[in-house]
Enzyme design. Sequence first.
Site, PDB file in Angstrom:
ATOM      1  N   LYS A 106      40.933  13.720  99.300  1.00 55.94           N
ATOM      2  CA  LYS A 106      40.884  15.315  99.409  1.00 55.94           C
ATOM      3  C   LYS A 106      41.370  15.850  98.050  1.00 55.94           C
ATOM      4  CE  LYS A 106      43.267  14.963 103.236  1.00 55.94           C
ATOM      5  NZ  LYS A 106      42.986  13.712 104.071  1.00 55.94           N
ATOM      6  N   VAL A 133      37.084  16.233 105.262  1.00 54.48           N
ATOM      7  CA  VAL A 133      37.395  17.187 106.120  1.00 54.48           C
ATOM      8  C   VAL A 133      36.954  16.859 107.758  1.00 54.48           C
ATOM      9  CG1 VAL A 133      37.099  19.776 106.889  1.00 54.48           C
ATOM     10  CG2 VAL A 133      36.794  19.025 104.509  1.00 54.48           C
ATOM     11  N   GLY A 135      37.663  14.022 109.093  1.00 55.72           N
ATOM     12  CA  GLY A 135      36.957  12.346 109.669  1.00 55.72           C
ATOM     13  C   GLY A 135      35.446  12.301 109.866  1.00 55.72           C
ATOM     14  N   GLY A 187      52.096   4.793 116.278  1.00 55.31           N
ATOM     15  CA  GLY A 187      51.534   4.865 115.087  1.00 55.31           C
ATOM     16  C   GLY A 187      50.467   6.189 114.907  1.00 55.31           C
ATOM     17  N   GLU A 190      53.029   9.032 110.986  1.00 55.12           N
ATOM     18  CA  GLU A 190      53.571   8.285 109.873  1.00 55.12           C
ATOM     19  C   GLU A 190      55.289   8.475 109.954  1.00 55.12           C
ATOM     20  OE1 GLU A 190      51.391   8.256 106.271  1.00 55.12           O
ATOM     21  OE2 GLU A 190      49.823   8.822 107.161  1.00 55.12           O
ATOM     22  N   ASP A 201      48.242  18.507 105.289  1.00 56.30           N
ATOM     23  CA  ASP A 201      47.019  18.064 105.561  1.00 56.30           C
ATOM     24  C   ASP A 201      45.935  19.048 106.100  1.00 56.30           C
ATOM     25  OD1 ASP A 201      45.251  15.415 105.737  1.00 56.30           O
ATOM     26  OD2 ASP A 201      45.570  16.286 107.854  1.00 56.30           O
ATOM     27  N   LYS A 205      42.422  20.431 104.083  1.00 55.85           N
ATOM     28  CA  LYS A 205      41.065  20.249 104.619  1.00 55.85           C
ATOM     29  C   LYS A 205      40.467  22.044 104.512  1.00 55.85           C
ATOM     30  CE  LYS A 205      42.176  16.463 107.172  1.00 55.85           C
ATOM     31  NZ  LYS A 205      42.715  15.901 108.310  1.00 55.85           N
ATOM     32  N   GLY A 306      40.996   8.064 111.190  1.00 55.36           N
ATOM     33  CA  GLY A 306      40.826   6.387 111.399  1.00 55.36           C
ATOM     34  C   GLY A 306      39.877   5.758 110.450  1.00 55.36           C
TER      35      GLY A 306
END
Lengths: 322, 192
Positions: A106, A133, A135, A187, A190, A201, A205, A306
Amino acid sequence: MRLAVLGCGAVGRSVAELAGDYGHEVVALADSRGAAVDEDGLAVADVLAEKDETGVVGDGDPADALAADYDALVEATPTTLGDAEPGFSHVRTALERDRHAVLANKGPVAERFRELAALEADSGGSVRFEATVGGAIPIVSTVEDCGPAHVTAARGVLNGTANFILSRMAAEGLDYEHVLAEAQDLGVAEADPTFDVDGTDAALKCVILANVLSFGAVDDPADADDFALADAEVEGIRNVPGSALELAAEDGRTVRLVGEATREGVRVGPRLVPENGTLAVTGTQNIVQIETSHAGRLNVSGRGAGGPETASAVLADVGRLE
Amino acid sequence: MSADGSEVAERGRDAETDGGRASVSTHTVRLELVDEPGQLLAALHPIADNGGNLLSIYHERGNKTPRGHIPVEVDFEATEERFEGIVDALRAEGINVMQAGTERYAEELVLLLVGHIIDTDLSDTLKRIEECASASVADVSLAAPKGTEEASSARLRLQTRAGETTAALEAVRSVADEKGLHVVEPLAGGEA
């Protein structure tokens, strides 16, 4: 197409693994420490097996991958802020060689959009960045298909970690710290969740979308405003206690970390939305609403993160370049 | 009351015919009454006595204003000139006119405040939001599961006039900013 993939994290790796399925060939794969280059096409499975064993992609210099004979460079190194290096230089190198660049990183599109647009204008290659942006969700291409000049705003839930935390807090009546620990165990978050829970984040985007809306609406890029992270008004979710979600629920509402992008700017913060409304997606789902001038509102949702999901967006971009 | 009302209406229309002035229009005033017998009637007299034709009275019993009083919304017809006289007469009677205008509160705004809401004087916070001419606090719900030691939350329902939600939000943001509170806003332009 012949691809050089820079970055061998979840996304870079998936791009390399899936490229063949999409009819492309990987001629170079590199991470920060090494590279594997084969102009006749890499045996991706072997290269990745070696990386798993030795920790490095290959014994070549990472610069060799950048110099390889590819049609499109896939920039999937970790997102960096500010000067967005080394990602920005990688993309510049590709464009100066009249090759295409497809970004999953990004940084360059969020922090240095105007410079990137100028490099693209002078190049035989194009820049694409659908994967930056949302996924797997086709957001940038949907805005482009509508025509950015006919899109007045884009808003939505663009961070799965923050959304997971807020939806679990609301469903279970738990506090932030508790749900964060659970998300880390699963998971979903993080070890250092700052980037996600502070809204950075989602803001990156939205900044990218604001740049698309702004540059896409003018003939001369000089007339467009460009946006960077520093221009965004950002608030995260750490300050939202369980009691706020309870009060919202009593009134048929809930709280989501919502980002809003227009040609005027970017805002990201926790917002009240109807509990059963379109934007109240649960878990790690993402959703974007695109406001159009002539066609009302479009909603696009799906998996926002992912490896294979994001790789599918990268490979869709590669397909658009053919 | 209805007899008074229709008489007033006649006078109102006479005024229009005689003077050829602005026509009769519908006005809404929002009053704050002490919860004692006779208060409502006392508040309606200045309206009828000054040429207002009562249309409806919305007595929000069970709802309290931040000062612990009862909000009442009254709709009536009057000419512009008489409307001003009515508001003056209400105030002269010592009745608190929270809002007066030709428009109803067209828009509602629900938001959350988070932080040390109680320690930073909630009633002062609400009063200052209301002082911003465009908003009235319709109701407040408070949740402080951990007492005043830790962050608590409040849900505010504000009523604003058409097109003034942005100004009301600005007022909330500025008070919250000053007191170190966080505002969870409704989504502007969205479905909220």
